[in-house]
Design a protein around this motif. Structure first.
Motif, PDB file in Angstrom:
ATOM      1  N   VAL A  83      45.402  33.706  49.274  1.00 12.18           N
ATOM      2  CA  VAL A  83      44.525  34.113  48.163  1.00 12.18           C
ATOM      3  C   VAL A  83      45.275  33.773  46.880  1.00 12.18           C
ATOM      4  O   VAL A  83      46.312  34.364  46.576  1.00 12.18           O
ATOM      5  CB  VAL A  83      44.214  35.627  48.221  1.00 12.18           C
ATOM      6  CG1 VAL A  83      43.384  36.045  47.023  1.00 12.18           C
ATOM      7  CG2 VAL A  83      43.486  35.956  49.522  1.00 12.18           C
ATOM      8  N   ASP A 149      36.374  34.252  47.797  1.00 11.37           N
ATOM      9  CA  ASP A 149      37.488  35.158  48.099  1.00 11.37           C
ATOM     10  C   ASP A 149      38.811  34.613  47.558  1.00 11.37           C
ATOM     11  O   ASP A 149      39.886  35.120  47.884  1.00 11.37           O
ATOM     12  CB  ASP A 149      37.591  35.415  49.602  1.00 11.37           C
ATOM     13  CG  ASP A 149      37.881  34.138  50.389  1.00 11.37           C
ATOM     14  OD1 ASP A 149      37.931  33.037  49.776  1.00 11.37           O
ATOM     15  OD2 ASP A 149      38.065  34.231  51.617  1.00 11.37           O
ATOM     16  N   PHE A 150      38.743  33.570  46.726  1.00 11.24           N
ATOM     17  CA  PHE A 150      39.901  32.945  46.078  1.00 11.24           C
ATOM     18  C   PHE A 150      40.871  32.306  47.070  1.00 11.24           C
ATOM     19  O   PHE A 150      42.069  32.241  46.830  1.00 11.24           O
ATOM     20  CB  PHE A 150      40.628  33.926  45.160  1.00 11.24           C
ATOM     21  CG  PHE A 150      39.772  34.423  44.020  1.00 11.24           C
ATOM     22  CD1 PHE A 150      39.224  33.531  43.119  1.00 11.24           C
ATOM     23  CD2 PHE A 150      39.506  35.780  43.887  1.00 11.24           C
ATOM     24  CE1 PHE A 150      38.418  33.980  42.074  1.00 11.24           C
ATOM     25  CE2 PHE A 150      38.691  36.234  42.848  1.00 11.24           C
ATOM     26  CZ  PHE A 150      38.148  35.325  41.940  1.00 11.24           C
ATOM     27  N   THR A 151      40.335  31.830  48.177  1.00 11.02           N
ATOM     28  CA  THR A 151      41.103  30.957  49.056  1.00 11.02           C
ATOM     29  C   THR A 151      40.606  29.529  48.826  1.00 11.02           C
ATOM     30  O   THR A 151      39.502  29.311  48.310  1.00 11.02           O
ATOM     31  CB  THR A 151      40.937  31.330  50.537  1.00 11.02           C
ATOM     32  OG1 THR A 151      39.540  31.254  50.892  1.00 11.02           O
ATOM     33  CG2 THR A 151      41.450  32.730  50.805  1.00 11.02           C
TER      34      THR A 151
END
Length: 334
Positions: A83, A149-151
């Motif tokens: 992340v 999800d900021f991946t």
């Protein structure tokens, strides 16, 4: 009593007119593979070294391709669970903007090519047209994405990010924010030749003065032009300092990789210096201008009122020529 009142008024007035005492504070050192110098003027002695070191730690942890356990290194090596932090998001989204505005000439997915040509942490390889073509499968901003999800998602796991052409400028902006948070209104932040300024040098009562290197005389630092910089950032890119010579063939390879062809760019542009509000903007555009066609660069600059530039190039007659935007001409020290 009246005389006493008059005397008090005079003393108060004189006190208000007394000269402000300004103190030059400075922090210097090594970081991100280069040197830094931060000068900030205040009415008291200050030391923000702790905050400076914190910024460098955060940037290295997030964006350094030379640190094996950094977020970007893990992502480049195929970890899909990372992340990403705010630093990664900031450079990612700003890279996306500049990628669009430069028609893809700025593209941080060139990491696999940067390594292959010998300008990154990876091992250089002997490249021919077939190998370059095969590596181009792993280059292209459209092949990566930042999920909710900021991946990070990549169409191919071999795609490697390299934000070195924007991360240094972003770091300078973060250092400027440290000083802003301390309510310091007059400073100059320099990291590896890139600069961010605010206010003036209160001690000399003069604007911050910055020199630009002459690509044909690299020993004469700041010899191409001297400018006054106020409330702006400056970044330069050039092939005159960063290049690699093949030990077997003796051939010289410049460090700018063209993301559209996969090859290092041997262009008539010797250096590009960009002035912008934020240093990460200046950093990214200066890199893009080294690979873009000069006329396309001029057209882009003509359409923008938030960018100025100074470009040194070789014309068709083989002469060294300077191009400056009108805004840049106004800040040159005559």
């Amino acid at each position: 009593m009246r005389q006493l009142q008059v005397l008090l008024v005079i003393l108060i007035f004189a006190g208000c007119k007394s000269k402000q005492e300004w103190i030059k504070n400075q922090n210097t050192g090594n970081a991100l593979g280069t040197t830094y110098s931060i000068i900030y003027i205040s009415d008291q002695s200050l030391d923000v070294q702790k905050e400076i070191d914190s910024v460098f730690r955060v940037i290295n942890k997030s964006l350094s391709t030379y640190i094996p356990d950094s977020d970007i290194s893990k992502i480049n090596n195929g970890d899909t669970t990372i992340v990403v932090d705010q630093s990664f998001r900031d450079v990612y989204f700003n890279s996306q903007v500049v990628n669009l505005e430069t028609d893809g000439y700025f593209d941080p997915t060139v990491g696999v090519l940067v390594n292959a040509w010998g300008f990154g942490p990876g091992k250089p390889i002997q490249l021919d047209s077939t190998k370059v073509d095969s590596l181009m499968e792993y280059v292209g901003w459209a092949k990566v994405g930042l999920k909710r999800d900021f991946t990070i998602e990549k169409t191919k796991p071999e795609i490697r990010f390299d934000f070195n052409a924007i991360a240094k400028g972003y770091t300078i902006d973060r250092l400027g924010r440290v000083l802003d948070d301390k309510h310091i209104d007059n400073y100059l932040v320099e990291l590896g030749g890139e600069v961010l300024t605010k206010g003036i040098n209160k001690i000399s009562l003069k604007p911050w003065t910055v020199g630009i290197d002459d690509p044909e005389n690299i020993e004469n630092r700041g010899g191409a032009a001297i400018i006054h910089l106020k409330g702006k950032a400056m970044a330069s890119s050039g092939n005159y300092r960063k290049f690699r010579v093949d030990e077997k063939t003796g051939k010289k390879y410049v460090h700018t990789v063209n993301p559209k062809t996969g090859y290092t760019k041997n262009s008539n542009v010797l250096s590009a210096t960009v002035i912008a509000k934020y240093c990460m903007q200046a950093d990214a555009f200066a890199t893009a201008f080294m690979t873009m066609n000069l006329e396309d660069t001029k057209q882009l600059l003509a359409s923008r009122n938030d960018l100025d530039a100074f470009i040194i190039y070789i014309d068709e007659q083989g002469k060294t020529v300077n191009f400056m935007t009108e805004g840049f001409k106004e800040i040159v020290v005559k």
